[in-house]
Enzyme design. Structure first.
Site, PDB file in Angstrom:
ATOM      1  CG  ASN A 139      41.429  14.070 -51.312  1.00 48.00           C
ATOM      2  OD1 ASN A 139      40.975  14.651 -52.290  1.00 48.00           O
ATOM      3  ND2 ASN A 139      42.215  13.011 -51.404  1.00 48.00           N
ATOM      4  CG  HIS A 168      20.161  21.166 -34.474  1.00 50.09           C
ATOM      5  ND1 HIS A 168      19.870  22.473 -34.734  1.00 50.09           N
ATOM      6  CD2 HIS A 168      20.965  20.752 -35.494  1.00 50.09           C
ATOM      7  CE1 HIS A 168      20.456  22.850 -35.857  1.00 50.09           C
ATOM      8  NE2 HIS A 168      21.123  21.818 -36.336  1.00 50.09           N
ATOM      9  N   GLY A 221      38.338   8.547 -45.883  1.00 45.92           N
ATOM     10  CA  GLY A 221      37.239   9.142 -46.633  1.00 45.92           C
ATOM     11  C   GLY A 221      35.896   8.954 -45.951  1.00 45.92           C
ATOM     12  CB  ALA A 254      36.940   4.807 -45.363  1.00 44.87           C
ATOM     13  NE  ARG A 313      45.486  -3.144 -36.527  1.00 45.53           N
ATOM     14  CZ  ARG A 313      46.682  -2.594 -36.696  1.00 45.53           C
ATOM     15  NH1 ARG A 313      47.494  -2.424 -35.672  1.00 45.53           N
ATOM     16  NH2 ARG A 313      47.093  -2.208 -37.896  1.00 45.53           N
TER      17      ARG A 313
END
Length: 197
Positions: free
Chosen positions: A77, A107, A134, A152, A175
């Site tokens: 997406n 870094h 997302g 998400a 789980r």
């Protein structure tokens, strides 16, 4: 850089720099979204692996592009960031939600070393049938096992095993994915198919 050792970006030879991939992505991000065939043709120039079907929804960003291998039926997406200073390997049937970051670059923790502009990179591997929700961020050196789901907003700092649901910051296994999950979702999919007939 690709060997996982410390490097300074400005010392990478011009022939190996990131600009060619970034220019392709710039072209992709400027195309009208209904020109899917042109977008996919440019994405084929960018990514390694030549799956029959895949799509990365613009806009997105890469560091190099050529250090990313994608599998069959890959969908990503909008607003993804592929920071591919090391290898990013993505399996078959992987789904990635909006604003996901795959970050192979890191870094040094030590400030005096970091101020010398030294960086490092470690590969990211995503197994078959993985779904990243997302705003997931995957950090350098992480492997996500096949069939797993990362919820998400998770920040994945360590490997995730196969067949689990992982969530949180840092991501942890919530789980396992069970036969009941399969049965419940199959029943819903079958009901959807019956309604469409």
């Amino acid at each position: 850089m690709l060997a996982g050792k410390l490097y300074v970006t400005d010392r990478i030879r011009a022939a190996n720099r990131e600009l060619p991939g970034q220019l392709i992505v710039q072209q992709i991000n400027q195309l009208p979204l209904d020109q899917v065939d042109q977008i996919i043709a440019l994405e084929r120039q960018l990514f390694r692996g030549q799956p029959e079907t895949f799509f990365v929804q613009p806009p997105f960003a890469v560091d190099y592009g050529r250090h990313i291998t994608i599998g069959e039926n890959f969908y990503c997406n909008v607003d993804a960031v592929f920071l591919d200073t090391s290898w990013i390997t993505i399996g078959n049937n992987v789904k990635i939600g909006p604003r996901v970051n795959l970050l192979t670059a890191g870094h040094p923790i030590d400030a005096p070393t970091r101020t010398r502009l030294l960086e490092f990179a470690q590969p990211i591997t995503i197994g078959d049938n993985v779904w990243l929700g997302g705003n997931v961020t995957v950090l350098p050196g992480v492997t996500i096992g096949a069939n797993s789901v990362v919820g998400a907003g998770a920040v994945v700092t360590k490997d995730i095993p196969e067949n689990v649901v992982a969530v949180g910051n840092p991501a942890r296994v919530l789980r396992p994915i069970t036969a009941k999950d399969h049965d419940d979702w199959q029943a819903q999919a079958d009901a959807y198919d019956r309604e469409r007939k």
